[in-house]
Design a protein around this motif. Sequence first.
Motif, PDB file in Angstrom:
ATOM      1  N   UNK A  56      -7.883  10.667  -9.974  1.00 31.43           N
ATOM      2  CA  UNK A  56      -6.711  10.938  -9.122  1.00 31.43           C
ATOM      3  C   UNK A  56      -6.495  12.442  -9.023  1.00 31.43           C
ATOM      4  N   UNK A  57      -7.438  13.119  -8.400  1.00 29.52           N
ATOM      5  CA  UNK A  57      -7.274  14.579  -8.247  1.00 29.52           C
ATOM      6  C   UNK A  57      -6.150  14.901  -7.279  1.00 29.52           C
ATOM      7  N   UNK A  58      -6.312  14.470  -6.040  1.00 32.63           N
ATOM      8  CA  UNK A  58      -5.303  14.785  -5.036  1.00 32.63           C
ATOM      9  C   UNK A  58      -4.500  13.571  -4.607  1.00 32.63           C
ATOM     10  N   UNK A  59      -4.985  12.384  -4.932  1.00 28.85           N
ATOM     11  CA  UNK A  59      -4.324  11.154  -4.506  1.00 28.85           C
ATOM     12  C   UNK A  59      -4.802  10.655  -3.155  1.00 28.85           C
ATOM     13  N   UNK A  60      -5.666  11.426  -2.503  1.00 27.78           N
ATOM     14  CA  UNK A  60      -6.133  11.058  -1.167  1.00 27.78           C
ATOM     15  C   UNK A  60      -6.870   9.726  -1.170  1.00 27.78           C
ATOM     16  N   UNK A  61      -7.734   9.501  -2.148  1.00 28.40           N
ATOM     17  CA  UNK A  61      -8.485   8.247  -2.220  1.00 28.40           C
ATOM     18  C   UNK A  61      -7.551   7.057  -2.395  1.00 28.40           C
ATOM     19  N   UNK A  64      -5.700   6.476   0.899  1.00 26.80           N
ATOM     20  CA  UNK A  64      -6.613   5.863   1.862  1.00 26.80           C
ATOM     21  C   UNK A  64      -6.811   4.380   1.543  1.00 26.80           C
ATOM     22  N   UNK A  65      -6.989   4.090   0.266  1.00 28.90           N
ATOM     23  CA  UNK A  65      -7.190   2.702  -0.162  1.00 28.90           C
ATOM     24  C   UNK A  65      -5.954   1.862   0.114  1.00 28.90           C
ATOM     25  N   UNK A  66      -4.777   2.395  -0.179  1.00 27.39           N
ATOM     26  CA  UNK A  66      -3.529   1.672   0.075  1.00 27.39           C
ATOM     27  C   UNK A  66      -3.371   1.385   1.567  1.00 27.39           C
ATOM     28  N   UNK A  67      -3.703   2.369   2.391  1.00 22.50           N
ATOM     29  CA  UNK A  67      -3.600   2.179   3.850  1.00 22.50           C
ATOM     30  C   UNK A  67      -4.546   1.077   4.318  1.00 22.50           C
ATOM     31  N   UNK A  68      -5.788   1.109   3.839  1.00 26.39           N
ATOM     32  CA  UNK A  68      -6.767   0.099   4.217  1.00 26.39           C
ATOM     33  C   UNK A  68      -6.291  -1.297   3.807  1.00 26.39           C
ATOM     34  N   UNK A  69      -5.776  -1.416   2.593  1.00 27.40           N
ATOM     35  CA  UNK A  69      -5.283  -2.714   2.132  1.00 27.40           C
ATOM     36  C   UNK A  69      -4.092  -3.181   2.958  1.00 27.40           C
ATOM     37  N   UNK A  70      -3.192  -2.271   3.289  1.00 30.38           N
ATOM     38  CA  UNK A  70      -2.031  -2.661   4.104  1.00 30.38           C
ATOM     39  C   UNK A  70      -2.457  -3.094   5.493  1.00 30.38           C
ATOM     40  N   UNK A  71      -3.435  -2.405   6.078  1.00 30.34           N
ATOM     41  CA  UNK A  71      -3.971  -2.826   7.375  1.00 30.34           C
ATOM     42  C   UNK A  71      -4.579  -4.225   7.241  1.00 30.34           C
ATOM     43  N   UNK A  72      -5.179  -4.506   6.088  1.00 33.31           N
ATOM     44  CA  UNK A  72      -5.757  -5.825   5.818  1.00 33.31           C
ATOM     45  C   UNK A  72      -4.735  -6.879   5.463  1.00 33.31           C
TER      46      UNK A  72
END
Length: 84
Positions: A56-61, A64-72
């Motif tokens: 968890x360096x910047x939190x970007x990953x 991104x993962x949370x967004x992908x899951x929410x879209x799903x």
Amino acid sequence: MAGPALAGVPLVTAVSLHTGLPAAFLRPAPKDHGTLQQIEGADPRGRRTALLDDTARSGTSLLRSARLLRIGGALVGTAVCVLV
């Protein structure tokens, strides 16, 4: 439980096996063969889903993962970063 491929796979798998919770794995992009999916494993639609990752360096990953899951269709409310 869900986690990004590659490093999140062993963590999510271990937690899934220990708890009995379903596991999903997130690819950076959809595969160009086979299932053509970006989310593999358990279907997250309508499920409360926790993200699990090893960095968890910047939190970007994680974002991104949370967004992908929410879209799903997943209900994402928790993200866990395992520091070893």
